[in-house]
Scaffold this motif. Structure first.
Motif, PDB file in Angstrom:
ATOM      1  N   GLN A  58       0.821  -1.213   0.000  1.00  0.00           N
ATOM      2  CA  GLN A  58       0.000   0.000   0.000  1.00  0.00           C
ATOM      3  C   GLN A  58       0.854   1.262   0.000  1.00  0.00           C
ATOM      4  OE1 GLN A  58      -3.365  -0.027  -0.455  1.00  0.00           O
ATOM      5  NE2 GLN A  58      -2.948   2.129  -0.876  1.00  0.00           N
ATOM      6  N   THR A  59       1.974   1.246   0.701  1.00  0.00           N
ATOM      7  CA  THR A  59       2.848   2.425   0.734  1.00  0.00           C
ATOM      8  C   THR A  59       3.349   2.762  -0.671  1.00  0.00           C
ATOM      9  OG1 THR A  59       3.522   2.010   3.003  1.00  0.00           O
ATOM     10  CG2 THR A  59       4.983   3.405   1.690  1.00  0.00           C
ATOM     11  N   LEU A  60       3.785   1.754  -1.420  1.00  0.00           N
ATOM     12  CA  LEU A  60       4.246   2.000  -2.790  1.00  0.00           C
ATOM     13  C   LEU A  60       3.100   2.497  -3.666  1.00  0.00           C
ATOM     14  CD1 LEU A  60       6.637  -1.019  -3.486  1.00  0.00           C
ATOM     15  CD2 LEU A  60       7.243   1.311  -2.854  1.00  0.00           C
ATOM     16  N   ASN A  61       1.930   1.902  -3.531  1.00  0.00           N
ATOM     17  CA  ASN A  61       0.775   2.355  -4.308  1.00  0.00           C
ATOM     18  C   ASN A  61       0.402   3.793  -3.972  1.00  0.00           C
ATOM     19  OD1 ASN A  61      -0.169   0.189  -6.102  1.00  0.00           O
ATOM     20  ND2 ASN A  61      -0.302  -0.982  -4.214  1.00  0.00           N
ATOM     21  N   ASP A  62       0.478   4.157  -2.698  1.00  0.00           N
ATOM     22  CA  ASP A  62       0.197   5.533  -2.287  1.00  0.00           C
ATOM     23  C   ASP A  62       1.214   6.507  -2.882  1.00  0.00           C
ATOM     24  OD1 ASP A  62      -1.956   4.602  -0.821  1.00  0.00           O
ATOM     25  OD2 ASP A  62      -0.936   4.763   1.123  1.00  0.00           O
ATOM     26  N   MET A  63       2.474   6.090  -2.943  1.00  0.00           N
ATOM     27  CA  MET A  63       3.512   6.937  -3.538  1.00  0.00           C
ATOM     28  C   MET A  63       3.238   7.162  -5.022  1.00  0.00           C
ATOM     29  SD  MET A  63       6.802   5.275  -1.576  1.00  0.00           S
ATOM     30  CE  MET A  63       8.045   6.089  -2.576  1.00  0.00           C
ATOM     31  N   VAL A  64       2.807   6.124  -5.720  1.00  0.00           N
ATOM     32  CA  VAL A  64       2.474   6.240  -7.142  1.00  0.00           C
ATOM     33  C   VAL A  64       1.310   7.203  -7.333  1.00  0.00           C
ATOM     34  CG1 VAL A  64       1.455   4.962  -9.084  1.00  0.00           C
ATOM     35  CG2 VAL A  64       3.415   4.017  -7.849  1.00  0.00           C
ATOM     36  N   THR A  65       0.262   7.039  -6.541  1.00  0.00           N
ATOM     37  CA  THR A  65      -0.910   7.913  -6.642  1.00  0.00           C
ATOM     38  C   THR A  65      -0.538   9.366  -6.393  1.00  0.00           C
ATOM     39  OG1 THR A  65      -2.368   6.116  -5.964  1.00  0.00           O
ATOM     40  CG2 THR A  65      -3.212   8.360  -5.697  1.00  0.00           C
ATOM     41  N   GLU A  66       0.296   9.595  -5.398  1.00  0.00           N
ATOM     42  CA  GLU A  66       0.724  10.955  -5.067  1.00  0.00           C
ATOM     43  C   GLU A  66       1.532  11.566  -6.210  1.00  0.00           C
ATOM     44  OE1 GLU A  66       0.821  14.253  -2.401  1.00  0.00           O
ATOM     45  OE2 GLU A  66      -0.419  12.458  -2.482  1.00  0.00           O
ATOM     46  N   ALA A  67       2.448  10.813  -6.780  1.00  0.00           N
ATOM     47  CA  ALA A  67       3.242  11.327  -7.906  1.00  0.00           C
ATOM     48  C   ALA A  67       2.343  11.647  -9.101  1.00  0.00           C
ATOM     49  CB  ALA A  67       4.310  10.306  -8.300  1.00  0.00           C
ATOM     50  N   GLN A  68       1.389  10.776  -9.385  1.00  0.00           N
ATOM     51  CA  GLN A  68       0.469  11.003 -10.496  1.00  0.00           C
ATOM     52  C   GLN A  68      -0.376  12.252 -10.286  1.00  0.00           C
ATOM     53  OE1 GLN A  68      -1.507   7.206 -10.452  1.00  0.00           O
ATOM     54  NE2 GLN A  68      -0.185   6.358 -12.044  1.00  0.00           N
ATOM     55  N   SER A  69      -0.702  12.551  -9.041  1.00  0.00           N
ATOM     56  CA  SER A  69      -1.542  13.721  -8.771  1.00  0.00           C
ATOM     57  C   SER A  69      -0.848  15.035  -9.128  1.00  0.00           C
ATOM     58  CB  SER A  69      -2.008  13.732  -7.309  1.00  0.00           C
ATOM     59  OG  SER A  69      -0.945  14.044  -6.439  1.00  0.00           O
ATOM     60  N   PHE A  70       0.470  14.994  -9.309  1.00  0.00           N
ATOM     61  CA  PHE A  70       1.224  16.181  -9.708  1.00  0.00           C
ATOM     62  C   PHE A  70       1.680  16.100 -11.164  1.00  0.00           C
ATOM     63  CE2 PHE A  70       1.537  16.344  -5.104  1.00  0.00           C
ATOM     64  CZ  PHE A  70       1.261  17.684  -4.868  1.00  0.00           C
ATOM     65  N   GLY A  71       1.098  15.180 -11.928  1.00  0.00           N
ATOM     66  CA  GLY A  71       1.397  15.076 -13.350  1.00  0.00           C
ATOM     67  C   GLY A  71       2.585  14.215 -13.705  1.00  0.00           C
ATOM     68  N   SER A  72       3.187  13.573 -12.721  1.00  0.00           N
ATOM     69  CA  SER A  72       4.320  12.697 -12.999  1.00  0.00           C
ATOM     70  C   SER A  72       3.829  11.381 -13.591  1.00  0.00           C
ATOM     71  CB  SER A  72       5.103  12.408 -11.721  1.00  0.00           C
ATOM     72  OG  SER A  72       5.617  13.594 -11.169  1.00  0.00           O
ATOM     73  N   ILE A  73       4.684  10.759 -14.383  1.00  0.00           N
ATOM     74  CA  ILE A  73       4.405   9.422 -14.887  1.00  0.00           C
ATOM     75  C   ILE A  73       4.832   8.461 -13.780  1.00  0.00           C
ATOM     76  CG2 ILE A  73       5.008   7.697 -16.616  1.00  0.00           C
ATOM     77  CD1 ILE A  73       5.753  10.088 -18.447  1.00  0.00           C
ATOM     78  N   ALA A  74       3.903   7.675 -13.274  1.00  0.00           N
ATOM     79  CA  ALA A  74       4.226   6.794 -12.159  1.00  0.00           C
ATOM     80  C   ALA A  74       3.475   5.481 -12.286  1.00  0.00           C
ATOM     81  CB  ALA A  74       3.877   7.472 -10.834  1.00  0.00           C
ATOM     82  N   SER A  75       4.137   4.399 -11.878  1.00  0.00           N
ATOM     83  CA  SER A  75       3.499   3.093 -11.935  1.00  0.00           C
ATOM     84  C   SER A  75       4.031   2.201 -10.828  1.00  0.00           C
ATOM     85  CB  SER A  75       3.732   2.434 -13.297  1.00  0.00           C
ATOM     86  OG  SER A  75       5.111   2.198 -13.495  1.00  0.00           O
ATOM     87  N   PHE A  76       3.224   1.201 -10.512  1.00  0.00           N
ATOM     88  CA  PHE A  76       3.599   0.175  -9.542  1.00  0.00           C
ATOM     89  C   PHE A  76       3.667  -1.152 -10.279  1.00  0.00           C
ATOM     90  CE2 PHE A  76       2.213  -3.347  -6.834  1.00  0.00           C
ATOM     91  CZ  PHE A  76       3.220  -3.328  -5.877  1.00  0.00           C
ATOM     92  N   GLY A  77       4.705  -1.907 -10.003  1.00  0.00           N
ATOM     93  CA  GLY A  77       4.830  -3.228 -10.594  1.00  0.00           C
ATOM     94  C   GLY A  77       5.167  -4.249  -9.539  1.00  0.00           C
TER      95      GLY A  77
END
Length: 103
Positions: A58-77
């Motif tokens: 969940q921590t990694l998924n939250d980090m991805v969501t947060e980065a995406q909210s600022f327009g960054s390209i982010a993904s979890f694998g």
């Protein structure tokens, strides 16, 4: 963080085996938000969960969501535990870095 090279694309990669074990720090998504707010769409982030099934990422998924909210390209694998699967995720980060919009 200084943003002195506005024409550079940036990339971050995080590996984790599950929930963070760092003592005294638990706002990883907030820190990711600080970074992503500074670099926005120039930033590519990949978070990789490397563990057997049942781990909490969940921590990694939250980090991805947060980065995406600022327009960054982010993904979890979450690759299977083999080199080919991990290689595909790392290759996707390299591809996103080369297509990142710079200012």
């Amino acid at each position: 963080l200084r943003n002195s090279m506005g024409s550079c694309a940036l990339s971050l990669m995080f590996f984790s085996d599950g929930k963070p074990s760092d003592q005294g720090f638990d706002d990883f998504s907030g820190r990711m938000g600080e970074i992503a707010s500074k670099f926005g769409r120039r930033l590519s982030v990949v978070c990789i969960g490397m563990a057997e099934g049942g781990e909490d990422f969940q921590t990694l998924n939250d980090m991805v969501t947060e980065a995406q909210s600022f327009g960054s390209i982010a993904s979890f694998g979450k690759p299977s535990l083999d080199a080919d699967s991990l290689s595909n995720i790392v290759s996707s980060l390299a591809s996103s870095l080369t297509t990142t919009i710079t200012e």
